[in-house]
Enzyme design. Structure first.
Site, PDB file in Angstrom:
ATOM      1  N   ASP A   1       0.858  -1.187   0.000  1.00 30.46           N
ATOM      2  CA  ASP A   1       0.000   0.000   0.000  1.00 30.46           C
ATOM      3  C   ASP A   1       0.894   1.237   0.000  1.00 30.46           C
ATOM      4  O   ASP A   1       1.934   1.243   0.666  1.00 30.46           O
ATOM      5  CB  ASP A   1      -0.911   0.016   1.235  1.00 30.46           C
ATOM      6  CG  ASP A   1      -2.159   0.853   0.992  1.00 30.46           C
ATOM      7  OD1 ASP A   1      -3.238   0.254   0.846  1.00 30.46           O
ATOM      8  OD2 ASP A   1      -2.048   2.094   0.910  1.00 30.46           O
TER       9      ASP A   1
ATOM     10  N   LYS B   1      -0.595   3.490   7.084  1.00 30.97           N
ATOM     11  CA  LYS B   1      -1.423   2.280   7.074  1.00 30.97           C
ATOM     12  C   LYS B   1      -0.537   1.035   7.136  1.00 30.97           C
ATOM     13  O   LYS B   1      -0.810   0.089   7.882  1.00 30.97           O
ATOM     14  CB  LYS B   1      -2.246   2.277   5.792  1.00 30.97           C
ATOM     15  CG  LYS B   1      -3.477   1.411   5.828  1.00 30.97           C
ATOM     16  CD  LYS B   1      -4.230   1.694   4.531  1.00 30.97           C
ATOM     17  CE  LYS B   1      -5.471   0.908   4.375  1.00 30.97           C
ATOM     18  NZ  LYS B   1      -6.071   1.137   3.057  1.00 30.97           N
TER      19      LYS B   1
ATOM     20  N   THR C   1     -13.189  -4.239  -8.907  1.00 32.79           N
ATOM     21  CA  THR C   1     -14.357  -4.268  -9.803  1.00 32.79           C
ATOM     22  C   THR C   1     -14.141  -3.258 -10.921  1.00 32.79           C
ATOM     23  O   THR C   1     -13.953  -2.063 -10.660  1.00 32.79           O
ATOM     24  CB  THR C   1     -15.633  -3.913  -9.011  1.00 32.79           C
ATOM     25  OG1 THR C   1     -15.770  -4.882  -7.972  1.00 32.79           O
ATOM     26  CG2 THR C   1     -16.859  -3.940  -9.901  1.00 32.79           C
TER      27      THR C   1
ATOM     28  N   LEU D   1     -16.917 -10.709  -2.094  1.00 32.14           N
ATOM     29  CA  LEU D   1     -17.132 -10.624  -0.642  1.00 32.14           C
ATOM     30  C   LEU D   1     -18.101  -9.505  -0.275  1.00 32.14           C
ATOM     31  O   LEU D   1     -18.200  -8.480  -0.959  1.00 32.14           O
ATOM     32  CB  LEU D   1     -15.812 -10.428   0.095  1.00 32.14           C
ATOM     33  CG  LEU D   1     -14.991  -9.155  -0.138  1.00 32.14           C
ATOM     34  CD1 LEU D   1     -15.499  -7.990   0.684  1.00 32.14           C
ATOM     35  CD2 LEU D   1     -13.553  -9.434   0.221  1.00 32.14           C
TER      36      LEU D   1
ATOM     37  N   GLU E   1     -19.118  -6.828   2.713  1.00 30.69           N
ATOM     38  CA  GLU E   1     -18.592  -6.228   3.940  1.00 30.69           C
ATOM     39  C   GLU E   1     -19.386  -6.787   5.116  1.00 30.69           C
ATOM     40  O   GLU E   1     -20.588  -7.033   5.004  1.00 30.69           O
ATOM     41  CB  GLU E   1     -18.729  -4.709   3.882  1.00 30.69           C
ATOM     42  CG  GLU E   1     -17.760  -4.094   2.912  1.00 30.69           C
ATOM     43  CD  GLU E   1     -17.824  -2.575   2.908  1.00 30.69           C
ATOM     44  OE1 GLU E   1     -18.257  -1.983   3.903  1.00 30.69           O
ATOM     45  OE2 GLU E   1     -17.434  -1.997   1.890  1.00 30.69           O
TER      46      GLU E   1
ATOM     47  N   LEU F   1     -34.228 -10.126  -0.510  1.00 25.97           N
ATOM     48  CA  LEU F   1     -35.622  -9.724  -0.710  1.00 25.97           C
ATOM     49  C   LEU F   1     -36.132  -9.028   0.548  1.00 25.97           C
ATOM     50  O   LEU F   1     -37.277  -9.200   0.925  1.00 25.97           O
ATOM     51  CB  LEU F   1     -36.486 -10.952  -1.033  1.00 25.97           C
ATOM     52  CG  LEU F   1     -36.407 -11.510  -2.456  1.00 25.97           C
ATOM     53  CD1 LEU F   1     -37.347 -12.706  -2.618  1.00 25.97           C
ATOM     54  CD2 LEU F   1     -36.755 -10.454  -3.508  1.00 25.97           C
TER      55      LEU F   1
ATOM     56  N   CYS G   1     -20.579  -0.323  -3.185  1.00 23.00           N
ATOM     57  CA  CYS G   1     -20.593  -1.252  -4.332  1.00 23.00           C
ATOM     58  C   CYS G   1     -21.833  -1.103  -5.218  1.00 23.00           C
ATOM     59  O   CYS G   1     -21.710  -0.731  -6.382  1.00 23.00           O
ATOM     60  CB  CYS G   1     -20.471  -2.680  -3.838  1.00 23.00           C
ATOM     61  SG  CYS G   1     -18.949  -2.946  -2.928  1.00 23.00           S
TER      62      CYS G   1
ATOM     63  N   LYS H   1     -25.159  -0.949   6.327  1.00 23.03           N
ATOM     64  CA  LYS H   1     -25.825  -2.206   6.642  1.00 23.03           C
ATOM     65  C   LYS H   1     -25.220  -2.706   7.949  1.00 23.03           C
ATOM     66  O   LYS H   1     -24.299  -2.074   8.483  1.00 23.03           O
ATOM     67  CB  LYS H   1     -25.627  -3.226   5.523  1.00 23.03           C
ATOM     68  CG  LYS H   1     -24.172  -3.603   5.311  1.00 23.03           C
ATOM     69  CD  LYS H   1     -24.044  -4.758   4.358  1.00 23.03           C
ATOM     70  CE  LYS H   1     -22.631  -5.280   4.378  1.00 23.03           C
ATOM     71  NZ  LYS H   1     -22.437  -6.415   3.516  1.00 23.03           N
TER      72      LYS H   1
ATOM     73  N   ARG I   1     -19.970   4.856   4.050  1.00 22.02           N
ATOM     74  CA  ARG I   1     -19.925   5.465   2.718  1.00 22.02           C
ATOM     75  C   ARG I   1     -21.220   5.145   1.970  1.00 22.02           C
ATOM     76  O   ARG I   1     -21.670   4.009   1.947  1.00 22.02           O
ATOM     77  CB  ARG I   1     -18.725   4.922   1.930  1.00 22.02           C
ATOM     78  CG  ARG I   1     -17.382   5.376   2.476  1.00 22.02           C
ATOM     79  CD  ARG I   1     -16.245   4.670   1.768  1.00 22.02           C
ATOM     80  NE  ARG I   1     -16.279   3.236   2.013  1.00 22.02           N
ATOM     81  CZ  ARG I   1     -15.497   2.350   1.382  1.00 22.02           C
ATOM     82  NH1 ARG I   1     -14.653   2.754   0.475  1.00 22.02           N
ATOM     83  NH2 ARG I   1     -15.577   1.068   1.664  1.00 22.02           N
TER      84      ARG I   1
END
Ligand code: UGA
Length: 429
Positions: free
Chosen positions: A30, A35, A121, A153, A155, A250, A260, A320, A327
């Protein structure tokens, strides 16, 4: 195997750690030195269940290493994974400048055959561009293969998803990298799909867009449920028992968010447009998602009337449950909209409060979820955290000026709530 991962964000860090966990030797690169130092010391910059212990364990076993030198990462491994951000552009397209930069850095450091794997992605045809870039900037003129290996994956469940994937997608332009890629994933005992690079890239965008579509579909059904007195959860249960449909994704609510789905939908629409196809279906998915928030806000203003000078307690800030990620969180958007209407807020999230502080100002952050309702005119549930189901409802009911709850995630049972004396409004029920 010796593997290098460039980028230690969500995807890079979890992937690198899980690769080390199954016995590979991993170098995570990185360019953020602070970090890298934190990770070398066994600390992690994100909250993800199970990850911190796994990082510590593999760092001390010597299988997981961190560096800020791309050249070191490239030279010490045969397989190099790119896991850098691909943020959205204002026009809905994708900013691929980090990918391009890394492709050039890899090209500059290569001294022998390498397999360069894109895990970020990206829009379809990015692999072709990465290959062109490496060819152009590699002075050593060594051979290489570009592979697309999208990550699926979630989160909050990242370690589990990585360790027990439903499938592993490997997109290749020749047979040469296939055996090595299969060897990387062999310990995970998952089905492996080997396909061409464009198909692999498309699988990712098509899958995420389909999941978003599933959520918007049930959210649209929830509107009909409200108009007829039907219950969207019963409808989802009945639909979901058909194996062809499945019950997951659902759950009606205030819409999907995160870094995402909204981004990938826009990107898929934009790349389709540039290829000459107007993907109207996905535009409708976006529209329904936006309307869901408006409809929920209207529910609040229809009941509370004027929000100016009202105090509202909000449970949930993360996009969630099981994550501290705020974000593109619908919960944050909801809070900001309530503030705009003049309401003052008391908010709580089990993990997301620290990260919310830079986005959501002039609110009272409350450490104890059971204290949020104090002095408020209503309570709002904005994130689907399981622990909110354990809220002390009696204490909250007494603390509110009126026992009103707007549940944007359908966590409580409407009949039960009414019996307990609540004015309870949820979504599609
Ligand atoms: C999503 C995909 O699920 C992963 O497979 C994918 O790898 C990832 O994007 C990615 O591209 O990196 P993630 O964004 O972590 O994962 O979160 P999800 O669990 O998919 O939830 C996304 C949003 O949909 C959340 O805001 C959630 O509250 C909402 N949601 C989810 C609903 O409103 N209803 C549901 O039934 C499910």
């Amino acid at each position: 195997m010796k593997l290098t991962i460039i980028g230690t964000g969500y995807v890079g860090l979890v992937t690198g750690t899980c690769f080390a966990e199954v016995g590979h030797t991993v170098i995570c690169v990185d360019n953020d030195e602070a970090k890298v130092k934190m990770l070398q010391g066994g600390g992690i910059p994100i909250y993800e269940p199970g990850l911190e212990e796994m990082v510590k364990r593999n760092v001390s076993a010597g299988r997981l290493n961190f560096t800020s030198s791309t050249a070191e990462g490239v030279q010490k491994s045969d397989v190099i994974f790119i896991a850098v951000p691909t943020p959205p552009l204002p026009d809905g397209g994708v900013d691929l400048s980090f990918i391009e930069r890394v492709a050039r850095d890899i090209a500059g450091a290569m001294t022998g055959y390498k397999i360069v794997v894109d895990k970020s992605t990206v829009p379809v045809k990015t692999g072709e561009k990465v290959a062109e870039t490496i060819k152009r900037y590699c002075k050593a003129r060594v051979e290489f293969d570009v592979v697309s290996n999208p990550e699926f994956l979630r989160e909050g469940f990242a370690v589990d998803d990585l360790m027990k994937p439903d499938r592993v997608v490997i997109g290749v332009g020749s047979q040469r990298p296939v055996a090595s890629m299969k060897a990387v994933y062999e310990p995970f005992k998952a089905p492996i799909i080997v396909t061409d690079i464009n198909s692999a890239e498309l699988i990712k965008h098509a899958a995420n867009s389909f999941l978003a579509l599933k959520i918007s579909y049930i959210n649209a059904v929830s509107v009909i449920c409200e108009a007829t007195g039907a219950n969207v959860q019963e409808v989802a249960n009945g639909m979901g028992m058909d194996e062809r449909i499945g019950r997951r994704f659902l759950n009606a609510g205030i819409g999907f968010g995160g870094s995402c789905f909204p981004k990938d939908l826009s990107a898929f629409i934009a790349i389709s447009q540039s290829l000459g196809y107007n993907f109207g279906l996905l535009k409708e998915v976006q529209k329904i998602n936006a309307q869901q928030m408006e409809r929920f806000l209207k529910k609040i203003t229809d009941t509370l009337w004027v929000l100016k000078d009202k105090k509202i307690g909000v449970l949930g800030l993360a996009f969630k449950q099981n994550t501290d990620d705020v974000r593109m969180s619908p919960a944050i958007e909801l809070c900001q909209r309530l503030q705009k209407e003049g309401a003052s807020l008391r908010v709580h999230d089990p993990k997301g409060m620290d990260k919310a502080k830079s986005l959501l100002k002039n609110v009272e952050y409350v450490e104890d979820m059971n204290a949020v309702a104090e002095g408020c005119d209503a309570l709002v549930v904005a994130t689907e955290w399981d622990e909110f189901k354990k809220l002390d409802l009696e204490r909250a009911r007494k603390a509110l000026t009126h026992p009103i709850m707007f549940d944007g995630r359908n966590l409580f049972d409407p009949e039960e709530m009414e019996k307990l004396g609540w004015i309870y409004k949820s979504v599609g029920r």
